[in-house]
Design a protein around this motif. Structure first.
Motif, mmCIF file in Angstrom:
data_model
loop_
_atom_site.group_PDB
_atom_site.id
_atom_site.type_symbol
_atom_site.label_atom_id
_atom_site.label_comp_id
_atom_site.label_asym_id
_atom_site.label_seq_id
_atom_site.Cartn_x
_atom_site.Cartn_y
_atom_site.Cartn_z
ATOM 1 N N ILE A 158 0.853 -1.197 0.000
ATOM 2 C CA ILE A 158 0.000 0.000 0.000
ATOM 3 C C ILE A 158 0.888 1.246 0.000
ATOM 4 N N GLY A 159 1.914 1.218 0.846
ATOM 5 C CA GLY A 159 2.831 2.356 0.930
ATOM 6 C C GLY A 159 3.522 2.612 -0.402
ATOM 7 N N ILE A 160 3.964 1.547 -1.033
ATOM 8 C CA ILE A 160 4.653 1.695 -2.315
ATOM 9 C C ILE A 160 3.690 2.219 -3.383
ATOM 10 N N SER A 161 2.431 1.799 -3.301
ATOM 11 C CA SER A 161 1.435 2.314 -4.241
ATOM 12 C C SER A 161 1.263 3.824 -4.053
ATOM 13 N N LEU A 162 1.281 4.256 -2.793
ATOM 14 C CA LEU A 162 1.156 5.698 -2.535
ATOM 15 C C LEU A 162 2.358 6.448 -3.117
ATOM 16 N N VAL A 163 3.537 5.836 -3.006
ATOM 17 C CA VAL A 163 4.736 6.481 -3.574
ATOM 18 C C VAL A 163 4.592 6.581 -5.094
ATOM 19 N N LEU A 164 4.024 5.534 -5.692
ATOM 20 C CA LEU A 164 3.831 5.557 -7.157
ATOM 21 C C LEU A 164 2.870 6.695 -7.547
ATOM 22 N N ILE A 165 1.792 6.844 -6.769
ATOM 23 C CA ILE A 165 0.856 7.947 -7.054
ATOM 24 C C ILE A 165 1.597 9.285 -6.894
ATOM 25 N N SER A 166 2.452 9.338 -5.876
ATOM 26 C CA SER A 166 3.230 10.556 -5.648
ATOM 27 C C SER A 166 4.100 10.882 -6.872
ATOM 28 N N LEU A 167 4.693 9.846 -7.466
ATOM 29 C CA LEU A 167 5.535 10.069 -8.648
ATOM 30 C C LEU A 167 4.697 10.557 -9.835
ATOM 31 N N LEU A 168 3.482 10.022 -9.953
ATOM 32 C CA LEU A 168 2.600 10.477 -11.034
ATOM 33 C C LEU A 168 2.306 11.971 -10.873
ATOM 34 N N PHE A 169 2.036 12.376 -9.631
ATOM 35 C CA PHE A 169 1.734 13.782 -9.379
ATOM 36 C C PHE A 169 2.979 14.660 -9.549
ATOM 37 N N LEU A 170 4.121 14.085 -9.193
ATOM 38 C CA LEU A 170 5.374 14.825 -9.398
ATOM 39 C C LEU A 170 5.578 15.066 -10.895
ATOM 40 N N ASN A 171 5.213 14.050 -11.662
ATOM 41 C CA ASN A 171 5.273 14.156 -13.124
ATOM 42 C C ASN A 171 4.404 15.319 -13.606
ATOM 43 N N VAL A 172 3.202 15.405 -13.029
ATOM 44 C CA VAL A 172 2.290 16.502 -13.407
ATOM 45 C C VAL A 172 2.898 17.838 -12.984
ATOM 46 N N ALA A 173 3.474 17.865 -11.775
ATOM 47 C CA ALA A 173 4.072 19.100 -11.266
ATOM 48 C C ALA A 173 5.199 19.586 -12.171
ATOM 49 N N MET A 174 5.884 18.660 -12.836
ATOM 50 C CA MET A 174 7.025 19.024 -13.682
ATOM 51 C C MET A 174 6.648 19.347 -15.116
ATOM 52 N N HIS A 175 5.480 18.886 -15.535
ATOM 53 C CA HIS A 175 5.084 18.941 -16.948
ATOM 54 C C HIS A 175 5.330 20.273 -17.621
ATOM 55 N N ARG A 176 4.920 21.341 -16.959
ATOM 56 C CA ARG A 176 4.868 22.632 -17.630
ATOM 57 C C ARG A 176 6.228 23.120 -18.106
ATOM 58 N N GLU A 177 7.252 22.918 -17.263
ATOM 59 C CA GLU A 177 8.523 23.547 -17.579
ATOM 60 C C GLU A 177 9.581 22.583 -18.099
#
Lengths: 476, 209
Positions: A158-177
């Motif tokens: 479960i914890g690792i799944s949360l980290v994976l979701i975190s990476l997806l959101f980090l990806n979104v956070a980086m997208h623009r620049e």
């Protein structure tokens, strides 16, 4: 180089697991330890250089890899003695070979986590560490071990799944620049351009998900349950190298977050997680009689304190990383000695282990030294790092945090102290006549004293190169 | 849109279902739907990634894991999702809250960032929350395992929502993660049944202070 290192580690693990003989396991371990030390020296010679696109030999990674390499030597030796004791003449070959292979893989993936320069790879490696740890926790094949393994795998997943979701959101956070790169250095370089909203969610999920590895609130229980039933050499790695791996992953993202507008928010998150962890350690140690579990809660307290340190800015960074280095040595020495205790007695409870001084005087001194070490009482090296954190709290006028932390840590000190004294001297100073004075393995004791001595020495007199490395690690 | 709607319906059904068999059936349907959505969304994907996604959704999620879960269910004679009866009204209410929350969150986040696709994001969050609800509200470890799979399906939808392809090594690891976790946990359920004589969580409480 790390790809080659991982390949050799995999070959060593395959050798130990494939040929279920003592000589194969010993050969595999020796080959792996040589590779481990070799990588350590290679990293020293190639500091601040990239190793392929996925790894980088930076100061932070080097510090924690060195700690792991030093600890690995007695861990493997202690494991060897444990397997001999457990299986007689290496009788249960399947169990012993699986244990050796899983231990090699665990050390290899944790080393790679420290040097990972890509969040995706870091996630993959942390995932592998869960599987190898599951095999190690289940070593004794008891009902309790089964329960701990189930809880460990399930909650870690479960914890690792949360980290994976975190990476997806980090990806979104980086997208623009900066495109969809998950490279840690790229995230750090473009930190100022990260979308604050998505970064907030990513950071919160990363801290929550990795709490299974760091052993802090909210998923701290999995590690503590596992500590109760896992073999002691495995406890050493779970309480030190694994916690450090989770910390490194969070610290790398935190360094990027510190460059953004959400820096203050993130430091509050870490402060809160740290404080809750210390509070839980203080309350839960009151409820348990099991010394292994208590040591698990002590780890919760120390990593919690390191997170409080992280929340304090640059000096706090230094203190937090140094604190975890010293904590690793202190906890390793103590858990290795507990392994010896476990072999002398077939149970864990301190009441029944009373009068350990009578059975094993040198081992008792190690326990005493280890206790002084983890409680940060002088001459423990941890005293200096805790002093740094407390001074910083005072300098920032966070008086209520300082008082609260001191109060909670005093509770842990007294509770753990009572149990340790109970174990060493006995409830009514009684001497167990049914336990013969055992012959202590000199090499094991030397290793434990060396590790604890290292904790004291570098705590009060840190070598210049270590100070330089710590400074580099904290200002990346 | 139809695929997403169908996926949402499977979530609602899973949230209120009482039988393990029904949950497994829904997992099969979800595996097929996820494949369909991946094909629609990731039309410019390279062949290797496509093969991995095909493996992950159609082969692993729709066939291999459900078959394995059915075997575990049969071996351990588990038919209901929980040992205690949970009222249908309470479950339905929870699902309504989850769906309302997910769509509100998806809508709000889409307004603040155009980098995500609100529909996929909302259903993804709903799937993650439904997975967590299955874990929290039921006391059988097999139901927990299925909750974990629903959660993983939600993460898959989130990857579609953010539109970014993960590196192939990460995609491969996600696939390996799901397979290994489910196989290992399934085997542990078998052992739990042998050691504890039951697979309810109440029996897994010997490790405590």
């Amino acid at each position: 180089m790390i790809a080659l290192y991982l390949f050799i580690a995999l070959c060593c693990a395959a050798l130990a697991f494939g040929i279920k003989q003592r000589w194969a396991s010993v050969l595999a371990v020796l080959a792996f330890l040589s590779t481990q030390l070799g990588l350590n020296f290679y990293a020293w010679g190639h500091l601040n250089q990239n190793d392929s696109i996925y790894f980088s030999f930076d100061a932070l990674g080097f510090i924690f890899t060195s700690v792991l390499s030093i600890i690995s030597l007695p861990v493997f030796y202690n494991s060897y003695r444990m397997l001999e004791h457990q299986t007689g003449e290496w009788a249960d070959k399947r169990k012993a070979s699986l244990y050796t292979a899983a231990l090699i893989i665990l050390v290899a993936v944790l080393t790679s986590v420290y040097f990972a320069d890509n969040y995706g790879i870091l996630w993959v490696l942390i995932e592998v560490s869960t599987i190898s740890l599951a095999a190690l926790i289940y070593f004794y094949r008891t009902k309790l071990a089964l329960e701990a393994t189930w809880k460990y795998i399930f909650l870690s997943s479960i914890g690792i799944s949360l980290v994976l979701i975190s990476l997806l959101f980090l990806n979104v956070a980086m997208h623009r620049e900066s495109g969809a790169s998950l490279h840690i250095s790229a995230v750090l370089e473009n930190a100022k351009n990260l979308d604050p909203l998505w970064l907030k969610v990513a950071f919160a999920l990363m801290v929550t998900g990795l709490s299974t590895k760091m052993g802090v609130f909210p998923f701290h229980t999995v590690g503590i349950d596992a500590t109760m039933v896992a073999p002691h050499p495995v406890n050493v790695l779970m309480s030190t190298a694994l916690k450090n791996a989770g910390f490194v992953a969070v610290f790398r993202l935190y360094q990027a977050v510190m460059e953004t507008s959400i820096a203050e928010w993130a430091s509050h998150v870490l402060l809160l997680v740290g404080l809750i962890s210390i509070a839980l350690a203080a309350t839960q140690t009151q409820r348990t009689q099991n010394l292994n579990r208590m040591l698990g809660y002590s780890g919760l307290e120390h990593v919690g304190l390191a997170l409080v340190g992280l929340s304090l800015g640059q000096i706090g960074f230094y203190a937090a990383v140094f604190h975890l280095v010293l904590h690793s040595f202190a906890k390793a020495g103590l858990f290795l000695q507990m392994g010896q205790v476990n072999r002398i007695y077939d149970h864990h409870f301190p009441e029944k282990n009373a009068a350990y001084f009578h059975s094993n005087p040198i081992g008792s001194l190690v326990v005493l030294l280890g206790y002084i070490g983890i409680m940060a009482l002088p001459p423990s090296g941890l005293f200096s790092t805790e002093l740094m954190i407390f001074s910083q709290l005072a300098a920032q006028k966070q008086w209520w945090v300082l008082v609260l932390v001191l109060f909670l840590m005093t509770i842990v000190l007294l509770t753990l102290g009572r149990q340790v004294m109970n174990m060493l001297y006995g409830i009514k100073a009684q001497i167990k006549t049914d336990v013969a004075v055992v012959k202590v393995d000199a090499l094991e004791i030397i290793a434990q004293i060396t590790i604890l001595g290292l904790m004291i020495y570098i705590g009060f007199n840190p070598p210049v190169f270590l100070v330089d490395l710590l400074n580099q690690a904290c200002v990346r | 849109m139809l695929l997403l709607l169908a996926f949402g319906l499977t979530l609602v059904y899973m949230g209120i279902a009482d039988r393990v068999r029904r949950l497994i059936d829904m997992l099969i349907i979800q595996g097929v739907l996820l494949f369909g959505m991946a094909i629609v969304q990731l039309h410019h994907i390279d062949v290797l990634n496509l093969v991995i996604i095909l493996l992950e959704t159609l082969v692993v999620k729709a066939v291999v894991l459900p078959l394995f879960l059915l075997r575990v269910k049969k071996k351990n004679e588990i038919s209901r999702v929980s040992t205690q009866a949970v009222s249908g009204f309470s479950k339905g209410l929870w699902m309504a809250v989850i769906i309302a929350f997910s769509f509100t969150a998806g809508h709000l986040l889409h307004e603040s960032s155009d980098a995500i696709q609100a529909k996929y994001f909302s259903v993804g969050i709903a799937s993650i929350l439904t997975g967590i609800m299955l874990i929290v509200k039921h006391d059988k470890v097999l139901t927990h395992l299925m909750g974990y799979l629903v959660l993983e399906n939600g993460i898959f939808l989130l990857t579609l929502a953010v539109g970014g392809e993960m590196p192939i090594i990460v995609n491969g690891a996600i696939l390996l993660d799901i397979v290994l976790a489910v196989l290992v946990l399934g085997l542990i359920i078998n052992r739990l049944s042998t050691s504890f004589g039951a697979t309810a969580l109440s029996h897994l409480s010997e490790l405590k202070d």
